[in-house]
Scaffold this motif. Structure first.
Motif, PDB file in Angstrom:
ATOM      1  N   UNK A 242     -35.868  26.441  31.404  1.00 13.34           N
ATOM      2  CA  UNK A 242     -36.900  25.906  32.482  1.00 13.34           C
ATOM      3  C   UNK A 242     -36.108  26.518  33.620  1.00 13.34           C
ATOM      4  N   UNK A 243     -37.459  26.877  34.130  1.00 10.17           N
ATOM      5  CA  UNK A 243     -36.888  27.519  35.856  1.00 10.17           C
ATOM      6  C   UNK A 243     -36.479  26.063  36.392  1.00 10.17           C
ATOM      7  N   UNK A 244     -36.366  25.966  37.574  1.00 10.21           N
ATOM      8  CA  UNK A 244     -35.360  25.160  38.655  1.00 10.21           C
ATOM      9  C   UNK A 244     -36.886  24.392  39.838  1.00 10.21           C
ATOM     10  N   UNK A 245     -37.636  26.156  39.543  1.00  8.42           N
ATOM     11  CA  UNK A 245     -38.471  25.669  40.433  1.00  8.42           C
ATOM     12  C   UNK A 245     -40.069  26.702  40.244  1.00  8.42           C
ATOM     13  N   UNK A 246     -40.868  26.422  40.570  1.00  7.05           N
ATOM     14  CA  UNK A 246     -42.235  27.292  40.441  1.00  7.05           C
ATOM     15  C   UNK A 246     -42.450  27.812  41.385  1.00  7.05           C
ATOM     16  N   UNK A 247     -42.756  28.825  42.186  1.00  4.82           N
ATOM     17  CA  UNK A 247     -43.456  29.062  43.262  1.00  4.82           C
ATOM     18  C   UNK A 247     -45.291  29.860  42.906  1.00  4.82           C
ATOM     19  N   UNK A 248     -45.881  29.140  43.263  1.00  7.94           N
ATOM     20  CA  UNK A 248     -47.516  29.648  42.417  1.00  7.94           C
ATOM     21  C   UNK A 248     -47.671  30.603  43.564  1.00  7.94           C
ATOM     22  N   UNK A 249     -49.121  31.275  43.444  1.00 11.16           N
ATOM     23  CA  UNK A 249     -49.679  32.508  44.715  1.00 11.16           C
ATOM     24  C   UNK A 249     -50.485  32.077  45.203  1.00 11.16           C
ATOM     25  N   UNK A 250     -51.075  30.367  45.159  1.00 10.84           N
ATOM     26  CA  UNK A 250     -51.884  29.551  45.515  1.00 10.84           C
ATOM     27  C   UNK A 250     -51.147  27.855  45.363  1.00 10.84           C
ATOM     28  N   UNK A 271     -36.843  17.434  38.346  1.00  8.52           N
ATOM     29  CA  UNK A 271     -36.399  18.297  37.210  1.00  8.52           C
ATOM     30  C   UNK A 271     -36.956  19.899  37.349  1.00  8.52           C
ATOM     31  N   UNK A 272     -38.285  19.968  38.120  1.00  9.37           N
ATOM     32  CA  UNK A 272     -38.940  21.117  38.223  1.00  9.37           C
ATOM     33  C   UNK A 272     -39.379  21.402  39.886  1.00  9.37           C
ATOM     34  N   UNK A 273     -39.136  22.470  40.921  1.00 15.22           N
ATOM     35  CA  UNK A 273     -39.778  21.867  42.504  1.00 15.22           C
ATOM     36  C   UNK A 273     -40.627  22.998  42.132  1.00 15.22           C
ATOM     37  N   UNK A 274     -42.035  22.557  42.838  1.00 12.59           N
ATOM     38  CA  UNK A 274     -43.294  23.463  43.013  1.00 12.59           C
ATOM     39  C   UNK A 274     -43.669  23.472  44.506  1.00 12.59           C
ATOM     40  N   UNK A 275     -43.752  25.200  44.805  1.00 16.42           N
ATOM     41  CA  UNK A 275     -44.557  25.252  46.114  1.00 16.42           C
ATOM     42  C   UNK A 275     -45.927  26.287  46.545  1.00 16.42           C
ATOM     43  N   UNK A 276     -47.044  26.292  46.456  1.00 19.14           N
ATOM     44  CA  UNK A 276     -47.837  26.775  46.591  1.00 19.14           C
ATOM     45  C   UNK A 276     -48.276  28.068  48.187  1.00 19.14           C
ATOM     46  N   UNK A 277     -49.047  27.755  47.858  1.00 22.88           N
ATOM     47  CA  UNK A 277     -49.606  29.162  49.660  1.00 22.88           C
ATOM     48  C   UNK A 277     -50.658  28.712  49.240  1.00 22.88           C
ATOM     49  N   UNK A 287     -48.503  15.353  47.776  1.00 24.76           N
ATOM     50  CA  UNK A 287     -46.817  15.673  48.423  1.00 24.76           C
ATOM     51  C   UNK A 287     -46.609  17.052  47.569  1.00 24.76           C
ATOM     52  N   UNK A 288     -47.397  18.912  47.906  1.00 20.08           N
ATOM     53  CA  UNK A 288     -47.222  19.826  47.537  1.00 20.08           C
ATOM     54  C   UNK A 288     -46.784  20.305  48.562  1.00 20.08           C
ATOM     55  N   UNK A 289     -45.282  20.785  48.924  1.00 19.86           N
ATOM     56  CA  UNK A 289     -45.083  21.885  49.033  1.00 19.86           C
ATOM     57  C   UNK A 289     -45.596  23.046  49.773  1.00 19.86           C
ATOM     58  N   UNK A 344     -47.180  29.204  58.514  1.00 17.43           N
ATOM     59  CA  UNK A 344     -45.755  28.165  58.424  1.00 17.43           C
ATOM     60  C   UNK A 344     -45.432  27.571  57.335  1.00 17.43           C
ATOM     61  N   UNK A 345     -44.050  27.188  57.174  1.00 18.24           N
ATOM     62  CA  UNK A 345     -43.982  26.412  55.703  1.00 18.24           C
ATOM     63  C   UNK A 345     -43.975  24.820  55.817  1.00 18.24           C
ATOM     64  N   UNK A 346     -44.812  24.216  55.193  1.00 14.88           N
ATOM     65  CA  UNK A 346     -44.980  22.779  55.238  1.00 14.88           C
ATOM     66  C   UNK A 346     -43.936  21.842  54.004  1.00 14.88           C
ATOM     67  N   UNK A 347     -43.046  21.456  54.103  1.00 13.73           N
ATOM     68  CA  UNK A 347     -42.438  20.954  53.373  1.00 13.73           C
ATOM     69  C   UNK A 347     -43.026  19.538  52.765  1.00 13.73           C
ATOM     70  N   UNK A 348     -43.337  18.702  51.886  1.00 13.40           N
ATOM     71  CA  UNK A 348     -43.726  17.976  50.937  1.00 13.40           C
ATOM     72  C   UNK A 348     -42.499  17.214  50.111  1.00 13.40           C
ATOM     73  N   UNK A 349     -43.207  16.645  49.468  1.00 14.29           N
ATOM     74  CA  UNK A 349     -42.046  15.855  48.341  1.00 14.29           C
ATOM     75  C   UNK A 349     -41.982  17.021  46.905  1.00 14.29           C
ATOM     76  N   UNK A 350     -42.476  17.811  46.162  1.00 16.49           N
ATOM     77  CA  UNK A 350     -42.315  18.766  45.861  1.00 16.49           C
ATOM     78  C   UNK A 350     -41.834  19.120  45.408  1.00 16.49           C
ATOM     79  N   UNK A 351     -40.462  20.167  46.595  1.00 12.35           N
ATOM     80  CA  UNK A 351     -39.477  20.570  46.177  1.00 12.35           C
ATOM     81  C   UNK A 351     -38.244  20.140  46.724  1.00 12.35           C
ATOM     82  N   UNK A 352     -37.262  19.830  46.421  1.00 10.85           N
ATOM     83  CA  UNK A 352     -36.055  19.610  46.439  1.00 10.85           C
ATOM     84  C   UNK A 352     -35.489  20.614  45.471  1.00 10.85           C
ATOM     85  N   UNK A 353     -33.939  19.966  46.417  1.00 14.15           N
ATOM     86  CA  UNK A 353     -32.734  21.025  45.126  1.00 14.15           C
ATOM     87  C   UNK A 353     -32.557  20.619  44.051  1.00 14.15           C
TER      88      UNK A 353
END
Length: 357
Positions: A242-250, A271-277, A287-289, A344-353
Motif C-alpha cells: 500500500x502507499x501511505x498517501x494518494x494524490x488524486x488529480x481532482x 492508514x492512507x492520506x488522500x488529497x485532491x485538487x 473532510x477532503x484536503x 491555495x492549499x486547504x488542509x482538512x481531515x483526510x491528510x495526516x502524518x
C-alpha cells in the motif's frame, strides 16, 4: 409604427447607441442615455430586445462551449459566466459537447456559429488543428478557460496545474510520506484533457526535489469522476504494498479513492492520506484536503475580458491581479500570455502524518 431608427434620429445618436442605452449598458454616458430615453418616450417606442441587438449588427449572445456540463468545474464556470453576461445585457448560448464527435464538428467547424453569437468562450475544450482553423476564420472575439489548445489571438484564463500538483505532493511530503501514489487522468478519455498531464508533472517534480524517484507502479490512470477514482484506488490496492498517501488529480477522483479505501477496511487518514485538487463543493463535508482553485473567478474574469472588445467596459478586467497573473498585454488590454489565477492549499481531515510501523 415607430422604429429604432426614428429614436436614433430624434436623439441625434446611432442606432447602436440607442440599443445600448435602452439595455442599460454602462458604456453609454448618463446624458446620452437620458436623451435616448426621452426620445423613446416621446415617440412611444416599445423596446424589442432582438430588434435593438440587430440594429447594431449584434446578436447579444455569447457561446460557451464545455466538454460535459455535468462536471462540477464546468457547471461552476458556466454559472459565473452567465451571471456576468446577464448583468451586462448579454445572453448565453450553451454548447455541451458531451463526447459526441458530430456535435463537436457542428459547433466548432461550421460558420453557423457566426450567425448566432457575438463571441465565444471555450471551457477546457482541447482543440484539433481543424477546430483552430475554423474558429480563426470566424473572426469573433474569444477566450479559453483552463488547459487545452488555444486559438491565435484569444486570451486564456487558467490556473498553474503544474504548481497545483507540486503543492499537493509537497503537502504529503511535508507530513512525512514517501510512498505517495498518484491517480491521474486517462489519456484515452473522450474529453482529451491535458490538465492531468500538468498535475502529474508537478507530482513528479515534487518527488524528485525530495530525492524520491517516481514509481510507475504507484501512478495509475482513470476518468475524472468519482467512479474513476474508485476504480483506480481499487487497482492500487490489488497491486501489493500500500502507499501511505494518494494524490488524486481532482477532488471527484479523490472522493472515489476514499470510498474504495474505506470499503477495503482502511481508514483515511490513519492508514492512507488522500488529497485532491479543486475544492469541490462536497470537499468540506467529506473532510477532503485539496488544492483549491477559483473556478467561479475564472469564469467571471473570462466574461469580463470577453465583453471588453464588445464595447462593455464597466471596470478593468484585470483589477486586483498582479502583473505575473495578468500576463503581458498588447493594445487594449489583450493578454499575450495566459492569465494565471492563484491556488491555495486547504488542509482538512483526510491528510495526516503516516502511521509509525
Amino acid at each position: 409604427m415607430t422604429k429604432i431608427d426614428d429614436v436614433a434620429r430624434l436623439a441625434g445618436v446611432s442606432t447602436a447607441t440607442v440599443s445600448r442605452a435602452l439595455r442599460g449598458l454602462p458604456t453609454v454616458s448618463a446624458a446620452t442615455r437620458h436623451r435616448v430615453l426621452a426620445a423613446a418616450e416621446q415617440l412611444q417606442y416599445a423596446v424589442s430586445p432582438s430588434a435593438s441587438r440587430l440594429a447594431g449588427g449584434k446578436t447579444g449572445t455569447v457561446a460557451v462551449v464545455v466538454p460535459r456540463i455535468t462536471r462540477w468545474f464546468f457547471a461552476t464556470v458556466v454559472e459565473a459566466v452567465e451571471d456576468h453576461l446577464h448583468e451586462n445585457g448579454y445572453d448565453l448560448l450553451l454548447y455541451n459537447l458531451g463526447g459526441r464527435e458530430q456535435t463537436r464538428r457542428r459547433v466548432l467547424r461550421t460558420a453557423d456559429l457566426h450567425k448566432r453569437v457575438d463571441a465565444i468562450i471555450l471551457v477546457a475544450t482541447p482543440l484539433r488543428p481543424a477546430d483552430v482553423t475554423a474558429l480563426t476564420k470566424l473572426d469573433l472575439p474569444g477566450v479559453t478557460i483552463s488547459s487545452g489548445s488555444g486559438v491565435p489571438g484569444w486570451p486564456c484564463v487558467r490556473i498553474d496545474d503544474v504548481a497545483a500538483g507540486r503543492s499537493a505532493t509537497r503537502h504529503l511530503l511535508d507530513l512525512g510520506h514517501t510512498r505517495i501514489a498518484h491517480i491521474s487522468g486517462d489519456p484515452d478519455d473522450e474529453l482529451a484533457f491535458t490538465t492531468h498531464l500538468d498535475r502529474r508533472r508537478g507530482y513528479q517534480e515534487a518527488l524528485r526535489a525530495a530525492g524520491i524517484r517516481p514509481d510507475p507502479t504507484l501512478d495509475i490512470e482513470s476518468q475524472f469522476t468519482i467512479d474513476g477514482g474508485t476504480r483506480a484506488a481499487t487497482e492500487l490496492l490489488a497491486r501489493g504494498e500500500l502507499p501511505t498517501a494518494i494524490f488524486a488529480a481532482c477532488d471527484e477522483m479523490a472522493m472515489g479513492a476514499m470510498t474504495a479505501l474505506r470499503d477495503a477496511g482502511l481508514r483515511v487518514p490513519q492508514d492512507v492520506s488522500v488529497i485532491g485538487v479543486d475544492d469541490h463543493y462536497l470537499a468540506g463535508a467529506l473532510g477532503l484536503s485539496t488544492i483549491a482553485q477559483p473556478a467561479a473567478e475564472q469564469g467571471l474574469l473570462a466574461a469580463r475580458i470577453l465583453l471588453d472588445p464588445l464595447g462593455v467596459r464597466a471596470a478593468d478586467p484585470y483589477a486586483g491581479l498582479v502583473p505575473s497573473q495578468a500576463g503581458a498585454k498588447t493594445g487594449r488590454d489583450t493578454p499575450t500570455r495566459p492569465v494565471i489565477l492563484p491556488t491555495r492549499l486547504v488542509v482538512r481531515e483526510s491528510t495526516a502524518p503516516p502511521r509509525a510501523h
